[in-house]
Design a protein around this motif. Structure first.
Motif, PDB file in Angstrom:
ATOM      1  N   ASN A  86       0.827  -1.200   0.000  1.00  0.00           N
ATOM      2  CA  ASN A  86       0.000   0.000   0.000  1.00  0.00           C
ATOM      3  C   ASN A  86       0.868   1.258   0.000  1.00  0.00           C
ATOM      4  OD1 ASN A  86       0.551  -1.057   2.724  1.00  0.00           O
ATOM      5  ND2 ASN A  86      -0.459   0.811   3.425  1.00  0.00           N
ATOM      6  N   LEU A  87       2.161   1.111   0.273  1.00  0.00           N
ATOM      7  CA  LEU A  87       3.086   2.253   0.309  1.00  0.00           C
ATOM      8  C   LEU A  87       3.809   2.467  -1.019  1.00  0.00           C
ATOM      9  CD1 LEU A  87       4.709   1.761   3.838  1.00  0.00           C
ATOM     10  CD2 LEU A  87       2.846   3.312   3.194  1.00  0.00           C
ATOM     11  N   LEU A  88       3.460   1.700  -2.050  1.00  0.00           N
ATOM     12  CA  LEU A  88       4.115   1.888  -3.339  1.00  0.00           C
ATOM     13  C   LEU A  88       3.971   3.336  -3.783  1.00  0.00           C
ATOM     14  CD1 LEU A  88       3.114  -1.380  -5.218  1.00  0.00           C
ATOM     15  CD2 LEU A  88       5.382  -0.737  -4.384  1.00  0.00           C
ATOM     16  N   GLY A  89       5.030   3.860  -4.349  1.00  0.00           N
ATOM     17  CA  GLY A  89       5.072   5.266  -4.732  1.00  0.00           C
ATOM     18  C   GLY A  89       5.775   6.113  -3.695  1.00  0.00           C
ATOM     19  N   ARG A  90       5.807   5.638  -2.461  1.00  0.00           N
ATOM     20  CA  ARG A  90       6.485   6.353  -1.373  1.00  0.00           C
ATOM     21  C   ARG A  90       7.571   5.507  -0.733  1.00  0.00           C
ATOM     22  NH1 ARG A  90       1.249   8.146   1.948  1.00  0.00           N
ATOM     23  NH2 ARG A  90       1.129   5.896   1.930  1.00  0.00           N
ATOM     24  N   ARG A  91       7.394   4.198  -0.751  1.00  0.00           N
ATOM     25  CA  ARG A  91       8.321   3.278  -0.088  1.00  0.00           C
ATOM     26  C   ARG A  91       9.488   2.931  -1.011  1.00  0.00           C
ATOM     27  NH1 ARG A  91       7.339  -3.136   0.394  1.00  0.00           N
ATOM     28  NH2 ARG A  91       9.245  -3.631   1.508  1.00  0.00           N
ATOM     29  N   GLU A  92      10.691   3.187  -0.583  1.00  0.00           N
ATOM     30  CA  GLU A  92      11.898   2.799  -1.293  1.00  0.00           C
ATOM     31  C   GLU A  92      11.760   2.943  -2.818  1.00  0.00           C
ATOM     32  OE1 GLU A  92      13.967  -0.725   0.849  1.00  0.00           O
ATOM     33  OE2 GLU A  92      11.794  -1.038   1.132  1.00  0.00           O
ATOM     34  N   PRO A  93      11.577   4.156  -3.298  1.00  0.00           N
ATOM     35  CA  PRO A  93      11.358   4.347  -4.740  1.00  0.00           C
ATOM     36  C   PRO A  93      12.492   3.825  -5.617  1.00  0.00           C
ATOM     37  CG  PRO A  93      11.582   6.462  -3.618  1.00  0.00           C
ATOM     38  CD  PRO A  93      11.523   5.404  -2.565  1.00  0.00           C
ATOM     39  N   SER A  94      13.696   3.699  -5.073  1.00  0.00           N
ATOM     40  CA  SER A  94      14.805   3.163  -5.866  1.00  0.00           C
ATOM     41  C   SER A  94      14.582   1.681  -6.199  1.00  0.00           C
ATOM     42  CB  SER A  94      16.136   3.336  -5.129  1.00  0.00           C
ATOM     43  OG  SER A  94      16.136   2.600  -3.918  1.00  0.00           O
ATOM     44  N   ILE A  95      13.815   0.992  -5.376  1.00  0.00           N
ATOM     45  CA  ILE A  95      13.486  -0.421  -5.617  1.00  0.00           C
ATOM     46  C   ILE A  95      12.119  -0.550  -6.287  1.00  0.00           C
ATOM     47  CG2 ILE A  95      12.971  -2.653  -4.499  1.00  0.00           C
ATOM     48  CD1 ILE A  95      14.971  -1.876  -2.315  1.00  0.00           C
ATOM     49  N   TYR A  96      11.127   0.203  -5.781  1.00  0.00           N
ATOM     50  CA  TYR A  96       9.736  -0.011  -6.180  1.00  0.00           C
ATOM     51  C   TYR A  96       9.169   1.045  -7.119  1.00  0.00           C
ATOM     52  CZ  TYR A  96       9.992  -3.387  -2.411  1.00  0.00           C
ATOM     53  OH  TYR A  96      10.359  -4.437  -1.619  1.00  0.00           O
ATOM     54  N   GLY A  97       9.923   2.110  -7.402  1.00  0.00           N
ATOM     55  CA  GLY A  97       9.434   3.152  -8.297  1.00  0.00           C
ATOM     56  C   GLY A  97       8.604   4.195  -7.575  1.00  0.00           C
TER      57      GLY A  97
END
Length: 138
Positions: free
Chosen positions: A13-24
């Protein structure tokens, strides 16, 4: 018309904010809307939970009526015998998906309790991993 569901596990649910270098930097909601628009000929649903039992309940709910499940169980991939058993117990085929290449990460991420029960595994292609899974059902 094919009926597919994407099920995401903890912290996705944190995609976009969580570890953007890994998840974008794209949120999953933004991505999901673009995928739905790209595949108007299929019914595509989405579910996310940080709670293991809710993921198992959702697999049980859709596991006899949908044409396919695309599952990114996040960290539960490496810890949950229960989710693996749920996949084994349903009729609907499941494709295990990971945004990152889990084999290029920490050692504990190299083990999956889901893969043996999945139709296939797609990992390391970023958000496109979900679309590759969708195409596997078409």
């Amino acid at each position: 018309m094919k009926k597919l569901i994407i099920i995401n596990g903890p912290n996705l649910n944190l995609l976009g904010r969580r570890e953007p270098s890994i998840y974008g930097s794209l949120t999953f909601t933004e991505y999901f809307e673009s995928v739905k628009a790209k595949y108007p000929g299929i019914v595509l649903e989405y579910f996310q939970s940080n709670i293991e039992g809710e993921l198992i309940d959702k697999l049980h709910e859709v596991g006899f009526s949908f044409d396919g499940v695309i599952l990114n169980a996040g960290a539960y991939t490496h810890t949950s015998i229960g989710i693996g058993d749920a996949i084994k117990g349903i009729e609907t085929p499941v494709v295990e998906v990971h945004i990152s290449n889990t084999f290029g990460r920490e050692e504990f991420r190299h083990q999956s309790y889901l893969s043996a029960h999945a139709k296939g595994v797609i990992l390391g292609f970023g958000m496109q991993s979900y679309e590759l899974a969708i195409q596997s059902f078409l």
